[in-house]
Motif scaffolding. Structure first.
Motif, mmCIF file in Angstrom:
data_model
loop_
_atom_site.group_PDB
_atom_site.id
_atom_site.type_symbol
_atom_site.label_atom_id
_atom_site.label_comp_id
_atom_site.label_asym_id
_atom_site.label_seq_id
_atom_site.Cartn_x
_atom_site.Cartn_y
_atom_site.Cartn_z
ATOM 1 N N ASN A 145 0.788 -1.209 0.072
ATOM 2 C CA ASN A 145 -0.062 -0.062 0.103
ATOM 3 C C ASN A 145 0.810 1.175 0.014
ATOM 4 O O ASN A 145 0.633 2.243 -0.750
ATOM 5 N N GLU A 201 1.132 4.045 -2.746
ATOM 6 C CA GLU A 201 1.153 5.750 -2.546
ATOM 7 C C GLU A 201 2.227 6.411 -3.193
ATOM 8 O O GLU A 201 2.153 7.544 -3.518
ATOM 9 N N GLU A 231 2.095 6.711 -6.798
ATOM 10 C CA GLU A 231 1.042 8.015 -7.068
ATOM 11 C C GLU A 231 1.567 9.194 -7.010
ATOM 12 O O GLU A 231 1.512 10.047 -7.878
ATOM 13 N N LYS A 238 -10.623 -3.527 -5.004
ATOM 14 C CA LYS A 238 -10.285 -2.364 -4.712
ATOM 15 C C LYS A 238 -9.419 -1.633 -6.089
ATOM 16 O O LYS A 238 -9.490 -0.558 -6.487
ATOM 17 N N ILE A 239 -8.213 -2.689 -6.378
ATOM 18 C CA ILE A 239 -7.592 -2.078 -7.503
ATOM 19 C C ILE A 239 -8.405 -1.970 -8.689
ATOM 20 O O ILE A 239 -8.489 -0.877 -9.473
ATOM 21 N N ASP A 278 -11.715 -1.672 -9.219
ATOM 22 C CA ASP A 278 -12.736 -0.710 -9.130
ATOM 23 C C ASP A 278 -12.399 0.703 -9.163
ATOM 24 O O ASP A 278 -12.634 1.699 -9.871
ATOM 25 N N THR A 279 -10.859 0.979 -8.565
ATOM 26 C CA THR A 279 -10.550 2.339 -8.600
ATOM 27 C C THR A 279 -9.619 2.585 -9.978
ATOM 28 O O THR A 279 -9.752 3.852 -10.581
ATOM 29 N N ALA A 280 -9.162 1.515 -10.604
ATOM 30 C CA ALA A 280 -8.469 1.773 -11.868
ATOM 31 C C ALA A 280 -9.777 2.222 -12.753
ATOM 32 O O ALA A 280 -9.218 3.114 -13.507
ATOM 33 N N ALA A 293 -12.476 3.575 -12.230
ATOM 34 C CA ALA A 293 -13.127 4.737 -11.868
ATOM 35 C C ALA A 293 -12.138 6.097 -12.302
ATOM 36 O O ALA A 293 -12.715 7.112 -12.883
ATOM 37 N N THR A 294 -11.118 5.684 -12.264
ATOM 38 C CA THR A 294 -9.911 6.902 -12.522
ATOM 39 C C THR A 294 -9.155 7.088 -13.681
ATOM 40 O O THR A 294 -8.596 7.953 -14.166
ATOM 41 N N LYS A 295 -8.956 5.547 -14.384
ATOM 42 C CA LYS A 295 -8.034 5.732 -15.609
ATOM 43 C C LYS A 295 -8.710 4.583 -16.608
ATOM 44 O O LYS A 295 -7.805 3.812 -17.163
ATOM 45 N N LYS A 296 -9.928 4.492 -16.742
ATOM 46 C CA LYS A 296 -10.760 3.477 -17.624
ATOM 47 C C LYS A 296 -10.217 3.297 -19.021
ATOM 48 O O LYS A 296 -9.624 2.220 -19.232
#
Length: 216
Positions: free
Chosen positions: A97, A101, A104, A133-134, A136-138, A140-143
């Motif tokens: 984690n 971070e 990022e 989590k990985i 869904d986040t990916a 949502a943010t960088k489809k």
């Protein structure tokens, strides 16, 4: 004799690390220092691989990272990739984690490749919540930055965990953005859907693959 440059040292490092010849690795490090040759980011990547994956030793791994940072050597795709493998092997998910971070914050460009590597680690450890989590986040943010390899690994994860609603959702999303899984992944997904009794979905996946192959 002929002087050895940093590139040659790195090749030797790779060979000795792969064969787990620790004494040779230590001799090379001492020889490099005596020759006044600074270890490069490739050298540290191989040392991370050695202490994190081949012969896991968290204390040695942290020592290598500290030395690397003191020399002002930042992360690279190879270094971050080996660190993901290392922390996965050591089951230091807190460190994973922290690492992501750091990635990022650094503005590192090849995040998708690292995210795909993370999925491999979390699938092996059956960390289904982290896979969710990985993914869904990916999405949502960088489809539209995600590539076929990312989706294929996500499909493997969800097929393995028998989360077939996610499998179908990902296949639909790939179709929407113009990506297709390769034949091996398609076969895995089709087989899993058949075993789950969802023959209609399995037929759709298989038919779509055949049409894609034929250029229909």
């Amino acid at each position: 004799g002929v002087a050895i440059d940093a590139v040659t040292y790195n090749i030797l490092f790779m060979l000795y690390i792969r064969s787990q010849q620790m004494e040779k690795v230590e001799e090379l490090m001492a020889e490099m220092k005596a020759q006044g040759i600074d270890p490069s980011h490739h050298t540290y990547a191989y040392l991370i691989r050695l202490h994190g994956v081949e012969l896991p030793d968290e204390n040695e791994l942290e020592r290598v990272l500290q030395e690397m940072r003191q020399k002002g050597i930042g992360g690279s795709l190879v270094i971050y990739g080996f660190l993901i493998d290392a922390y996965g092997k050591l089951k230091r998910f807190d460190k994973l984690n922290e690492l992501m971070e750091e990635v990022e914050r650094s503005g590192f460009k090849n995040k998708v490749e690292l995210l795909t590597r993370l999925l491999v680690v979390y699938q092996a450890e059956e960390k289904h919540d982290m896979v969710d989590k990985i993914v869904d986040t990916a999405i949502a943010t960088k489809k539209h930055e995600l590539d076929t390899e990312f989706f294929e690994q996500a499909l493997r994860c969800y097929t393995s965990s028998q989360n077939y609603s996610k499998v179908q959702s990902l296949l639909a999303m790939m179709d929407e953005i113009g990506l297709k899984p390769d034949s091996g992944v398609t076969a895995e997904v089709t087989k899993a859907l058949c075993q789950a009794g969802d023959l209609e979905a399995a037929s759709e996946v298989a038919t779509d693959r055949v049409c894609c192959t034929m250029g229909v």
